[in-house]
Design a protein around this motif. Sequence first.
Motif, short mmCIF file in Angstrom:
data_model
loop_
_atom_site.label_atom_id
_atom_site.label_comp_id
_atom_site.label_asym_id
_atom_site.label_seq_id
_atom_site.Cartn_x
_atom_site.Cartn_y
_atom_site.Cartn_z
N ARG A 1 -27.58 -14.09 55.68
CA ARG A 1 -28.75 -14.95 55.46
C ARG A 1 -28.35 -16.13 54.60
O ARG A 1 -27.69 -15.98 53.60
N SER B 1 -34.62 -19.51 56.72
CA SER B 1 -33.81 -18.55 57.49
C SER B 1 -33.84 -17.16 56.85
O SER B 1 -33.48 -16.18 57.49
N SER C 1 -33.47 -23.73 55.96
CA SER C 1 -34.32 -23.52 57.12
C SER C 1 -33.42 -23.13 58.30
O SER C 1 -32.21 -23.29 58.24
N VAL C 2 -34.07 -22.63 59.37
CA VAL C 2 -33.29 -22.27 60.56
C VAL C 2 -32.57 -23.51 61.10
O VAL C 2 -31.42 -23.44 61.52
N LEU D 1 -36.51 -14.51 58.62
CA LEU D 1 -36.38 -14.00 59.98
C LEU D 1 -36.20 -12.48 60.00
O LEU D 1 -35.71 -11.89 59.04
N LEU E 1 -32.12 -23.27 70.49
CA LEU E 1 -33.13 -22.35 69.97
C LEU E 1 -34.24 -22.17 71.00
O LEU E 1 -34.74 -21.05 71.22
N GLN F 1 -34.03 -11.68 65.12
CA GLN F 1 -34.08 -13.13 65.22
C GLN F 1 -32.85 -13.75 64.57
O GLN F 1 -32.27 -14.71 65.08
N LEU F 2 -32.45 -13.13 63.46
CA LEU F 2 -31.27 -13.63 62.75
C LEU F 2 -30.02 -13.51 63.63
O LEU F 2 -29.17 -14.41 63.68
N VAL G 1 -30.08 -16.34 66.01
CA VAL G 1 -29.68 -17.60 65.38
C VAL G 1 -28.18 -17.62 65.18
O VAL G 1 -27.51 -18.63 65.43
#
Lengths: 365, 268
Positions: free
Chosen positions: B103, B163, B108-109, B166, B150, B170-171, B174
């Motif tokens: 992480r 981020s 942000s993502v 998530l 994405l 989801q992580l 990404v």
Amino acid sequence: MSVATWVNETLVRDKSERRIFAVLGLITVLLVVGVVTGVVGLSFLLFQVSLVGMYALLSLGLNVQWGYAGLINFSVAAFWGLGAYCAALLTAPNSPLGLGLHPVFGFLAAIVVSALVAILIGIPTLRLREDYLAIASLGLAEVIRLIILNERQWTAGSSGISGIPALIPWLPLTRLATTASVVVVLGVLIYLFLRRTHRSPWGRVLRTIRSDEDLAKALGKDTYQFKMQAFVIGSVIMAIAGAFYAHLNLYLDPSDLVPLTTFYIWIAVILGGTGSNRGAVVGAAVVIAIREGTRFINDVPAIGSLGLDVAPLRLLFVGVLIILIMRYRQDGLLPPKDELIWPAAKDKASAPSGGSPKPQTGGDD
Amino acid sequence: MSGDVYEGAHLGKADAVLKTVGLEKAFGGLVATDDVSIEVERGTITGMIGPNGAGKSTLFNLISGFYELDEGRVMVNGDDVTELEPHERARKGLVRTFQTPRRLEGMSVREAMLVGPGPQAGESVFSLFFSGDEVTREERANIKQARELLERFEIGHLIDQPSTDLSGGQLKLVELARAFTTNPDILLLDEPVAGVNPTLANDIKRFIRELNEEGQTFLIIEHDMPFIMDLADPIIVLDQGKVLMEGTPDEVRTDDRVIEAYLGGAGP
Ligand SMILES: Nc1ncnc2c1ncn2[C@@H]1O[C@H](COP(=O)(O)OP(=O)(O)O)[C@@H](O)[C@H]1O
Ligand SMILES: [Mg+2]
């Protein structure tokens, strides 16, 4: 555009911050009123502004290292001292070197010497785990202090260096007004430099390293190089602050290199909000306010009558303040809010995605 | 089990992106990697399975340069990368993800995605001040690519999220997307669906397959048997630090040695 609007648009990121800036604005107004009415001496205020400026530079420097890249540097005072001694030795006519050069050369020497020392410390430590730099920098601080203290033929040792020239003497201002202006200009330039580098791919890699260095490596980033750059830039800024101090105080001796300065700067960065340049500046102001403010507490009649010397309790106030911050504003007064994305690319590129419920204006959010 | 049941992997493939020769690694007295020679053919999804503690993650760490080898060589596209640092291997086209999702604190993502492409002009302080236009151009292109990727992975709506907010699955998505933005020759995924709910795991499988159809080579460690049997071909089986065998999913599924390795591993 009024100052309030400008502050609101460029510095304030959310509601809770508006209150902090309002308080800062109020204090500024009170100080100005104090000077106008004669309650606060102008030269006293200008000296304090210079100190805040110098602390702000130091905090900005540490923020690049710790806030951006997660580097633990305990030799803030040492880099500051290196800068101060470069300036004093090269510019004071009666220093052991006896050169009496223009202050510009002092600043240049401060930059070069601090960069070299940073590289020398960085080479063996930045490839290793983060604690190695912490330990090495603790040692460095003491080594530099002892060298300055003992190498009398070069540094004048404990007798110190006097006769350091003032900056820009031909300006039609008082000496302290000139010094305060110089530090404000330096501060603004360095702030703008750091802001540009932070919200960029470079700043993004540093933040990635800070939170997970292995991930940065796995994505092909030469983390050693990035950490070295952050360490050198931060150290150079600290040395610039030191060179400035030599010309503010006009006298320098090794007792100025106390480790306590390093401690205060760490507090300033954490208090302001680790990773935030705005926070580093505000944190520096708060630390100076406590450091200098406690000098006068004894003069308040109610406290003076207690027969208690409050000034030595300064560190206690700092401790209490840290606890309060940790309790009520964990990320500091002005934590980093910006996405680390190149602002010029952001506007147009993120517009078409649309549908985002978050209201966004310009490059900041 | 006697030594000779370790048949080893298939070697001498025509176009191997990744090749390891006799990798050895011991932690103290524990031999975690024992004479591992494998090859990953370009364009394949090669699976890697083996009981817990078989040395799969260790092998990834050796291949990607995060652990130092005791012995052996690693080649990418025919180039010897054994002496290279992890980031240099990544630049050579060998990119890995980690078993535990990483992480990115305070990002942000969108930001997390933008760390992938490289080297970027804007990663040089000098360029930030002297080639601002180039930085802007690259950054725009990278933001566009991140958004499209994405959206393709059906998580376009998360782009503004921190981020750290998530879910595990989801992580993982990404991470896969970000690893892909480095434009790798081979992607090493360490348990891409561990701890991911079945729906999302199916999505991940679909996306990996899609990327593969477009030419992306994968080497994937996975514990989830149905997942990897359905996705990968060939599959390499690791046991006690050694390569037990390599084969098609069917060959692996029906191999007595593999069954025994798994039963043995589940023992005491
Ligand atoms: N850094 C390390 N230090 C010591 N032992 C390790 C280290 N990494 C892995 N091991 C050991 O190596 C063996 C293989 O571990 P690992 O590669 O994580 O297996 P797998 O991923 O197949 O489950 C285990 O016995 C593990 O305890
Ligand atoms: Mg593993």
